[in-house]
Design a protein around this motif. Structure first.
Motif: not given
Length: 383
Positions: A131-140, A299-306
């Motif tokens: 999943c993270r390979r497809l969408e690198p910004l997903l949470a670990p 929680e899904l994509v931590p970078g969203i708060t930026e």
């Protein structure tokens, strides 16, 4: 008799009413739409996911057939609409990734995958790493997910604008006010009286007023559709060029029991939604609703708060008792229903237009819609 006379009068100018009017006019029927703001309503809030596979729920296998039939029509529908109007509706064949954040979510997603497979649907199980390979910004912490390449998206705001333009080009008349009550002559629907006092006569009437469909005056109680408003709050963010590409496809999950999705538009907008609240006609955007959406999305994509906050909105989905639409003739001759689409209104736009136009032109409801007639909610003893 009013001077305003049509073959078909559509009450409600959301995407369902508009597509019905456009398709009816293409059949050569003189068609009119009553709505104070055509193209408004739930389409202004909806995210536009075309998610026949990832929206599958237990007990909704019959609805799945209708959803798939509409999804199959979407590419040709969009091509025709864009060619007719010259307007881009934001149709993206980007696919969807549904992910799990903990063990319980992973087990639930596994069960959904099994249901999808039993229904013959195409979805692929991925590990968290895949999943993270497809969408690198997903949470670990993502534990796994379902890749569904056939679930796409469209921009409902652009879609509704294009449908208004298509209706105008096809000669549909617009009455930009509310319908106050249905008119009947000899126990048959015959038009409507508008809020400004205008009387509009029609051979056939289509009630397509979304969550307001159950409130039209002049409709017998046993004929009023059992449609209720279900509130949904949505947040729209902007993805600056420095952050692009943020997400390449729609990402969705269940976080603490609540559904959340992130829909990336090609124009740099990211739609985060949506709450599901049984609060009557309230359309207030609340701090709690926005907080919960952003918390779960984070929680899904931590970078969203930026990301910059562009807009918060709330709208009303038209819910029905079985979460499926009411399509076809009502118990009152001359009155047809096209409402109750709940969370699938955008997805079901192409098939609804085709079904309702066929009914209006020929008197016959196509086979694909016969499981969704209003008669399934008729009171005992009323046929």
């Amino acid at each position: 008799m009013s001077r305003d006379t049509s073959d078909v009068l559509v009450i409600g100018g959301g995407i369902i009413g508009l597509v019905t009017a456009w398709r009816a006019a293409q059949r050569g029927l003189r068609t009119a739409v009553v709505d104070p703001e055509p193209g408004g309503g739930a389409a202004q809030v909806a995210a536009g996911m075309l998610a026949a596979v990832t929206e599958l729920h237990y007990g909704e296998e019959t609805l799945l057939g209708l959803n798939l039939a509409s999804a199959e029509r979407y590419p040709d529908f969009v091509a025709e609409l864009e060619a007719e109007t010259g307007l881009d509706v934001g149709f993206r064949t980007c696919g969807t990734l549904a992910v799990a954040l903990d063990a319980d979510d992973r087990a639930h997603l596994r069960e959904l995958h099994a249901l999808q497979r039993r229904c013959g649907l195409a979805s692929e199980w991925l590990t968290g790493r895949e999943c993270r390979r497809l969408e690198p910004l997903l949470a670990p912490g993502v534990r796994g997910g379902l890749r569904v390449d056939g679930d796409h998206q469209v921009d409902p705001r652009r879609l509704s604008g294009a449908l208004v333009a298509a209706c105008e080009r096809a000669g549909v008349a617009f009455h930009r006010t509310w319908a106050d009550r249905l008119s009947s002559v000899r126990e048959r629907a015959a038009g409507a009286v508008l809020a400004d006092g205008t009387e509009v006569a029609a051979e056939q009437v289509v009630l397509a007023a979304g969550s307001h469909s159950g409130r039209l005056g002049g409709v017998p109680d046993e004929v009023l559709p059992p449609v209720r408003p279900v509130k949904g709050q949505v947040v729209r963010l902007t993805v600056p060029e420095a952050y692009a590409p943020f997400l390449s496809r729609t990402v969705r999950a269940v976080v603490r029991g609540s559904h959340v999705y992130l829909v990336p538009r090609e124009n740099g907008e990211l739609v985060v939604g949506a709450t599901s609240e049984e609060l009557g006609w309230d359309t207030t955007v609340t701090a709690g609703g926005v907080y919960e959406l952003l918390r779960d999305a984070h929680e899904l994509v931590p970078g969203i708060t930026e990301l910059p906050l562009r807009e918060t909105r709330a709208g009303l989905r038209p819910g029905s008792p079985d979460n499926a639409p009411l399509l076809g003739p009502s118990a009152l001759p001359g009155l047809h229903l096209a409402t109750g689409h709940y969370r699938n209104g955008v997805l079901l736009t192409p098939v609804t237009g085709d079904v309702m136009a066929a009914l209006l032109a020929t008197g016959e409801l196509p086979e694909v819609a016969r499981a969704f007639t209003p008669a399934r909610f008729a009171p005992v003893g009323v046929s």
